[in-house]
Design a protein around this motif. Structure first.
Motif, PDB file in Angstrom:
ATOM      1  N   GLU A 187      -4.597  -0.416   7.478  1.00  0.00           N
ATOM      2  CA  GLU A 187      -4.531  -1.831   7.861  1.00  0.00           C
ATOM      3  C   GLU A 187      -3.828  -1.992   9.212  1.00  0.00           C
ATOM      4  OE1 GLU A 187      -6.018  -4.420   6.712  1.00  0.00           O
ATOM      5  OE2 GLU A 187      -6.685  -3.744   4.743  1.00  0.00           O
ATOM      6  N   LYS A 202      -6.307  -0.979  11.823  1.00  0.00           N
ATOM      7  CA  LYS A 202      -7.258  -2.087  11.978  1.00  0.00           C
ATOM      8  C   LYS A 202      -6.640  -3.188  12.837  1.00  0.00           C
ATOM      9  CE  LYS A 202      -9.619  -5.691   9.326  1.00  0.00           C
ATOM     10  NZ  LYS A 202      -9.963  -6.169   7.977  1.00  0.00           N
ATOM     11  N   VAL A 238     -11.478  -1.740   5.652  1.00  0.00           N
ATOM     12  CA  VAL A 238     -10.551  -0.699   5.193  1.00  0.00           C
ATOM     13  C   VAL A 238     -10.841  -0.430   3.720  1.00  0.00           C
ATOM     14  CG1 VAL A 238      -8.131  -0.180   4.713  1.00  0.00           C
ATOM     15  CG2 VAL A 238      -8.766  -1.265   6.878  1.00  0.00           C
TER      16      VAL A 238
END
Length: 119
Positions: free
Chosen positions: A73, A76, A90
């Motif tokens: 995360e 990302k 994800v």
């Protein structure tokens, strides 16, 4: 042995790229990858993270599988902060567990996305 040495010092091969080529250089002529879906293992750091960043820059849809979902995360978030329109999914995946691999495959298939690149 000579070929290995040439590679290590950065000499280019038949593709025109060598060990010193960057992801930016390699994808320079692939400016629009919006139709491409790429699963990139190891995208939370190192070469995998740089590969994910550059493919997102070129517009590819990314799937970032990881054991550590928090790290994925964060990866990302870094990419989206640099390329706000990025489409990134994800997903949990532990490659040391066949059960996890099967679960990942089932979840990926449920997304009805094409798979163009697996890295």
């Amino acid at each position: 042995m000579l070929e290995t040495f040439k590679y290590l010092i950065g000499s280019t091969g038949a593709s025109g790229f060598g060990s010193k080529s960057t992801a930016e250089q390699v994808t320079e002529n692939c400016r629009d990858l919006r139709s491409i879906t790429a699963i990139i293992t190891g995208a939370t750091s190192g070469i995998g993270a740089e590969t994910a960043r550059v493919l997102a820059k070129r517009g590819a849809r990314l799937v970032l599988p990881a054991r550590n979902l928090k790290a994925a995360e964060e990866a990302k978030a870094r990419i989206v902060s640099e390329f706000p329109g990025s489409e990134i999914v994800v997903m949990a995946l532990d490659l040391s567990s066949l059960t996890s691999v099967r679960q990942f495959v089932a979840e990926f298939e449920s997304l009805n996305l094409p798979l163009n690149l697996l890295m």
